[in-house]
Scaffold this motif. Structure first.
Motif, PDB file in Angstrom:
ATOM      1  N   PRO A 137       1.077  -1.227  -0.134  1.00 30.07           N
ATOM      2  CA  PRO A 137      -0.334   0.089  -0.141  1.00 30.07           C
ATOM      3  C   PRO A 137       0.212   1.650  -0.017  1.00 30.07           C
ATOM      4  CG  PRO A 137      -0.034  -0.751   2.092  1.00 30.07           C
ATOM      5  CD  PRO A 137       0.491  -1.670   1.220  1.00 30.07           C
ATOM      6  N   GLU A 160       0.022   6.803   1.346  1.00 30.40           N
ATOM      7  CA  GLU A 160      -1.216   8.025   1.031  1.00 30.40           C
ATOM      8  C   GLU A 160      -2.380   7.150   1.761  1.00 30.40           C
ATOM      9  OE1 GLU A 160      -4.620   9.553  -2.116  1.00 30.40           O
ATOM     10  OE2 GLU A 160      -2.494  10.451  -2.148  1.00 30.40           O
ATOM     11  N   THR A 161      -2.550   5.747   1.440  1.00 29.86           N
ATOM     12  CA  THR A 161      -3.260   4.519   2.064  1.00 29.86           C
ATOM     13  C   THR A 161      -3.180   4.304   3.464  1.00 29.86           C
ATOM     14  OG1 THR A 161      -4.007   3.454  -0.559  1.00 29.86           O
ATOM     15  CG2 THR A 161      -4.225   2.032   1.273  1.00 29.86           C
ATOM     16  N   GLU A 189      -4.623   7.637   5.359  1.00 30.54           N
ATOM     17  CA  GLU A 189      -6.305   7.566   5.169  1.00 30.54           C
ATOM     18  C   GLU A 189      -6.697   6.509   5.875  1.00 30.54           C
ATOM     19  OE1 GLU A 189      -8.611   5.502   1.999  1.00 30.54           O
ATOM     20  OE2 GLU A 189      -7.131   6.952   0.955  1.00 30.54           O
ATOM     21  N   LEU A 248      -7.233  -4.749   0.590  1.00 28.78           N
ATOM     22  CA  LEU A 248      -8.379  -2.958   0.396  1.00 28.78           C
ATOM     23  C   LEU A 248      -9.318  -3.083  -0.534  1.00 28.78           C
ATOM     24  CD1 LEU A 248      -9.016  -0.611   2.123  1.00 28.78           C
ATOM     25  CD2 LEU A 248      -7.411   0.623  -0.062  1.00 28.78           C
ATOM     26  N   ARG A 279     -11.287  -0.422  -2.279  1.00 31.50           N
ATOM     27  CA  ARG A 279     -11.957   1.210  -2.520  1.00 31.50           C
ATOM     28  C   ARG A 279     -13.557   1.166  -3.544  1.00 31.50           C
ATOM     29  NH1 ARG A 279      -8.715   4.308  -1.533  1.00 31.50           N
ATOM     30  NH2 ARG A 279      -6.341   4.092  -0.375  1.00 31.50           N
TER      31      ARG A 279
END
Length: 130
Positions: free
Chosen positions: A42, A45-46, A49, A61, A63
């Motif tokens: 990952p 940013e992920t 978050e 993940l 999305r």
């Protein structure tokens, strides 16, 4: 001792597609149009978050907008996506000794659960009931 090469992103994707083909058609139809992607790890940013500090803590993940929150009047923004993270999956495989295909399938099924609007707690409950 000889070591083989670790499974590639393509190998993980092949396992995920095989696992997806094995789920009941009625469920598979509801996942149609959801992209399945494999990335190494990952991105920062992920992790930020999700409030995670360790790149190894995230194997997959979802999305997108869960089915429970979609409306036929909605305009599609981006396609729903299930991300599988190769290196954290491989680390878990090494640490647990679990069958790699079974591990990839479990991560995929977990993320499909999020597609259906289930929380982590709901998914864990379902997994315990098996």
């Amino acid at each position: 001792m000889r070591h083989g090469t670790p499974p590639t992103t393509e190998d993980i994707l092949d396992m995920a597609e095989t696992a997806l083909d094995a789920i009941p058609v009625s469920l598979r139809e509801k996942v149609r149009g959801t992209a399945i992607l494999v990335e190494e790890v990952p991105d920062d940013e992920t992790l930020a978050e999700l409030g995670l500090e360790n790149v190894w803590d995230l194997t997959g993940l979802y999305r997108g907008v869960p089915l429970t929150q979609k409306s036929s009047a909605d305009t599609a923004m981006e396609p729903d996506t299930i991300l599988l993270y190769r290196e954290p999956i491989l680390l878990e495989w090494i640490e647990t000794g679990e069958d790699l295909f079974a591990l990839v399938r479990n991560v995929l099924i977990h993320e499909i659960g999020h597609h259906f609007g289930l929380s982590d707690a709901d998914i864990e409950r379902l997994e315990r009931d098996d």
